[in-house]
Design an enzyme around this catalytic site. Structure first.
Site, short mmCIF file in Angstrom:
data_model
loop_
_atom_site.label_atom_id
_atom_site.label_comp_id
_atom_site.label_asym_id
_atom_site.label_seq_id
_atom_site.Cartn_x
_atom_site.Cartn_y
_atom_site.Cartn_z
N LYS A 22 0.84 -1.32 0.02
CA LYS A 22 0.04 -0.13 0.03
C LYS A 22 0.90 1.43 -0.03
CE LYS A 22 -1.61 1.59 4.03
NZ LYS A 22 -1.39 2.91 4.49
N ASN A 23 1.84 1.22 0.89
CA ASN A 23 2.54 2.61 1.07
C ASN A 23 3.52 2.99 -0.06
OD1 ASN A 23 1.08 3.07 3.19
ND2 ASN A 23 2.84 2.48 4.68
N CYS A 126 -4.31 12.91 12.80
CA CYS A 126 -5.27 11.79 12.77
C CYS A 126 -4.86 10.92 14.04
CB CYS A 126 -4.58 11.03 11.50
SG CYS A 126 -3.16 10.41 11.73
N ARG A 131 1.06 14.88 13.46
CA ARG A 131 1.44 14.82 11.89
C ARG A 131 1.48 16.17 11.18
NH1 ARG A 131 -0.86 9.44 9.62
NH2 ARG A 131 0.88 9.04 8.38
N PRO A 132 2.31 16.88 11.39
CA PRO A 132 2.42 18.42 10.65
C PRO A 132 3.08 18.36 9.44
CG PRO A 132 4.18 18.30 12.42
CD PRO A 132 3.17 16.87 12.61
N VAL A 133 3.06 19.17 8.63
CA VAL A 133 3.43 19.06 7.39
C VAL A 133 4.60 20.10 7.06
CG1 VAL A 133 1.50 18.24 6.15
CG2 VAL A 133 1.81 20.75 6.07
N ASP A 134 4.98 20.41 8.19
CA ASP A 134 6.32 21.88 8.12
C ASP A 134 7.45 21.22 7.39
OD1 ASP A 134 6.35 19.81 10.06
OD2 ASP A 134 8.21 20.82 11.35
N VAL A 173 13.51 12.51 9.91
CA VAL A 173 13.35 11.84 8.66
C VAL A 173 11.89 11.57 8.34
CG1 VAL A 173 13.70 9.26 7.90
CG2 VAL A 173 15.41 10.24 9.11
N ASP A 317 5.01 0.72 12.02
CA ASP A 317 3.84 0.01 11.42
C ASP A 317 3.69 -1.38 11.85
OD1 ASP A 317 3.20 2.46 10.41
OD2 ASP A 317 3.73 1.86 8.15
N ILE A 339 8.14 7.26 16.71
CA ILE A 339 7.91 7.84 15.53
C ILE A 339 6.82 8.78 15.56
CG2 ILE A 339 7.48 7.47 13.07
CD1 ILE A 339 9.97 6.62 13.66
N ARG A 409 -8.42 -0.61 4.47
CA ARG A 409 -7.59 0.30 4.18
C ARG A 409 -6.36 -0.22 3.62
NH1 ARG A 409 -7.58 5.86 7.22
NH2 ARG A 409 -6.21 6.45 5.46
C1 EPZ Z 1 4.47 6.77 6.09
O1 EPZ Z 1 3.79 8.15 6.89
C2 EPZ Z 1 3.55 5.75 6.22
N1 EPZ Z 1 2.34 6.11 5.17
C3 EPZ Z 1 3.21 5.38 7.69
O2 EPZ Z 1 2.29 4.55 7.39
C4 EPZ Z 1 4.19 5.15 8.38
O3 EPZ Z 1 3.64 4.78 9.77
C5 EPZ Z 1 5.21 6.18 8.36
O4 EPZ Z 1 5.60 6.57 7.15
C6 EPZ Z 1 6.61 5.92 9.30
O5 EPZ Z 1 7.06 4.89 8.71
C7 EPZ Z 1 2.42 5.95 3.98
O6 EPZ Z 1 3.47 5.64 3.35
C8 EPZ Z 1 0.89 6.52 3.19
P1 EPZ Z 1 6.54 10.19 8.21
P2 EPZ Z 1 4.17 9.59 6.75
O7 EPZ Z 1 6.35 11.80 7.48
O8 EPZ Z 1 5.04 9.63 5.59
C9 EPZ Z 1 6.61 13.70 11.70
C10 EPZ Z 1 0.29 2.98 7.75
O9 EPZ Z 1 -0.22 2.43 8.79
N2 EPZ Z 1 6.65 14.77 10.67
O10 EPZ Z 1 7.77 9.72 8.09
O11 EPZ Z 1 3.05 10.59 6.87
C11 EPZ Z 1 5.66 12.89 11.68
O12 EPZ Z 1 4.46 13.53 12.54
C12 EPZ Z 1 0.85 4.24 8.00
O13 EPZ Z 1 0.26 2.43 6.87
C13 EPZ Z 1 6.79 16.11 10.77
O14 EPZ Z 1 6.99 16.29 12.04
O15 EPZ Z 1 5.13 9.60 7.85
C14 EPZ Z 1 6.18 11.78 12.39
O16 EPZ Z 1 6.14 11.95 13.79
C15 EPZ Z 1 0.63 5.01 9.31
N3 EPZ Z 1 6.49 16.98 9.82
C16 EPZ Z 1 7.58 11.61 11.90
O17 EPZ Z 1 7.84 12.92 11.32
C17 EPZ Z 1 6.44 16.58 8.44
O18 EPZ Z 1 6.32 17.66 7.86
C18 EPZ Z 1 7.64 10.45 10.78
O19 EPZ Z 1 6.20 10.89 9.83
C19 EPZ Z 1 6.13 15.53 8.30
C20 EPZ Z 1 6.33 14.36 9.17
#
Ligand code: EPZ
Length: 430
Positions: A22-23, A126, A131-134, A173, A317, A339, A409
């Site tokens: 999926k991912n 969520c 999960r911010p987007v900064d 990361v 995950d 994480i 999902r």
């Molecule tokens: C991906 O989410 C996966 N989703 C997640 O799988 C997975 O848990 C996660 O990576 C970590 O491995 C998909 O691939 C669709 P991140 P992603 O950005 O990309 C913080 C599942 O169950 N962060 O690596 O959203 C964030 O809040 C899902 O299949 C910021 O602070 O994860 C988290 O604490 C759930 N600012 C950490 O980084 C940002 O702008 C890692 O998140 C972006 C992220």
């Protein structure tokens, strides 16, 4: 609303085919926005998130054609899907769509790279964390984009001649932000160097697909990715890599119930750390030509401590599933989540089955018990839900997992795959 009813106690024996990830499928589908040619993806899993993203891409002008079931092997229903985005019909990704699936925020990268602008709703938090987007916004700003937040939307505009290659180091990361920066940089002017990039296999799969489309990306799968911008990308055909989280989930189910299962169409190299951890619990795992075999014959499940980390560490995950396994260990284990700040919602539900777990900040202390007893449970995210299924398989009596839409999902034909291995699992529709 559908439920899954499990009667626990049976060991699992047989073959489980592993689906496409999926991912990996989600960012690969989004990459189709980068070209006016057709991107063909094979081994796309049939999941609610994939269907949801197809609707979102359709809104941006992607024409989607789905081939029938593949006949490669009897159990493989994953599909081949053709994505063609001749022109971008709409550069806005509205709140109603983005709020349903966080990964749809990632369209911001390709839209900005190809059209020079994007208006994408902020996804919001969520169940597993804020999960911010900064990091996405910083990375796109480094590529020269002008970013403005207005009314819950990110308005991003590229400089007149297009995005500009840059060197950027992620302070933390992020899988999604690495995907987005990589996609945006493929069409930028000049070279981009992404430091402290995500090394997850899904990021490597995306880079391989982008390269097949004509991008010039090197270093994917390591901490430093270099992207030399090109003027345009073409179509390609790419096979989605196997789902390492689905693989680890079924491996943990076998480690918990006992039995002997071969996971077909997967690759042990995608989840070495998790498999090593499972070996320490007492499971025997061997790589086969087409996947891996997992056997647990002994009675005892050894307690093992884990800390979740970005790849190649133990994946967040699989944290909930591993906790389910540890509820039946012969001692005390500690599970630390680094994480996401709120990824322990399964704890209270596992407790309903008789698990003994106490939480202290980001660490769970799990004291193994000799038996779990079935109960009605529910969870608010995908991996937490499947941890309850695993616990239910090992519990005495009946467990009913509510809110099955979370499982739909991310797990293709879960009950069918388990039933074929001797589990008593059925979907109950109301
Ligand atoms: C991906 O989410 C996966 N989703 C997640 O799988 C997975 O848990 C996660 O990576 C970590 O491995 C998909 O691939 C669709 P991140 P992603 O950005 O990309 C913080 C599942 O169950 N962060 O690596 O959203 C964030 O809040 C899902 O299949 C910021 O602070 O994860 C988290 O604490 C759930 N600012 C950490 O980084 C940002 O702008 C890692 O998140 C972006 C992220």
């Amino acid at each position: 609303m559908d439920r899954i009813r499990i009667t626990g106690g049976n060991a699992l024996r047989g073959i489980i085919p592993i689906s496409g990830a999926k991912n990996a499928a989600l960012p690969l589908m989004i990459a189709s926005l980068l070209t006016s040619d057709t991107l063909t993806l094979e081994n796309v899993p049939h999941l609610a998130d994939v269907e949801g993203l197809m609707r979102i891409l359709g809104n941006h002008g992607v024409d989607i054609a789905v081939n029938g079931r593949r006949e490669r092997q009897e159990n493989d229903y994953s599909r081949t899907i053709h994505f063609t985005c001749r022109t971008i019909a709409d550069t806005t990704a509205p709140y109603e769509l983005v709020s349903k699936m966080r990964a749809s925020f990632w369209v911001i990268g390709p839209l900005l790279a190809r059209e020079g602008r994007a208006r994408v709703s902020l996804p919001g938090g969520c169940a597993i964390g804020t999960r911010p987007v900064d990091l996405f916004l910083e990375a796109l700003t480094a590529l020269g984009a002008d970013i403005e937040i207005d009314g819950g939307y990110v308005n991003a505009t590229a400089p007149k001649g297009g995005l500009l290659g840059a060197r950027y180091r992620f302070p933390k990361v992020s899988v999604g932000a690495t995907h987005v920066m990589m996609m945006a940089a493929t069409l930028a002017n000049g070279t981009t160097v992404i430091e402290n990039a995500a090394r997850e296999p899904e990021a490597l799969d995306l880079a391989n697909c982008l390269n097949a489309m004509g991008a010039k990306i090197s270093g994917a799968g390591t901490k430093t990715i270099t992207v030399e911008g090109v003027a345009s990308l073409s179509g390609a055909r790419h096979r989605v890599l196997p789902d390492r989280i689905e693989t680890g989930t079924y491996a943990m189910a076998v480690a918990m119930t006992g039995g002997d299962v071969t996971l077909e169409g997967t690759d042990a190299a995608l989840l070495e750390t998790a498999l090593d951890t499972l070996r320490q619990t007492g499971a025997e795992i061997t790589a086969t030509e087409t996947g891996l075999r997992i056997v647990r014959t002994g009675d005892r499940i050894m307690p093992v401590d884990v800390v979740t980390e970005p790849f190649p560490g133990f994946p967040t995950d699989l944290q909930a599933q591993f906790m389910a396994l540890m509820t039946r260990s012969s001692g005390v284990s500690h599970i630390t989540e680094t994480i996401f700040e709120n990824r322990f919602m399964h704890v209270q539900e596992l407790a309903r089955l008789g698990a003994r777990i106490s939480l202290s900040g980001q660490m769970a202390r799990v004291e193994g018990v000799s038996r779990l007893k079935g109960a009605p449970v529910m969870a608010t995210d995908l991996r937490a839900s499947v941890s309850l299924v695993i616990a239910g398989l090992a519990a005495e009596g009946e467990t009913v997992v509510n809110r099955v839409y979370h499982l739909d999902r991310g797990f293709e034909r879960l009950e069918e795959k388990l039933t074929r291995c001797g589990a008593l699992v059925e979907r109950v529709s109301e």
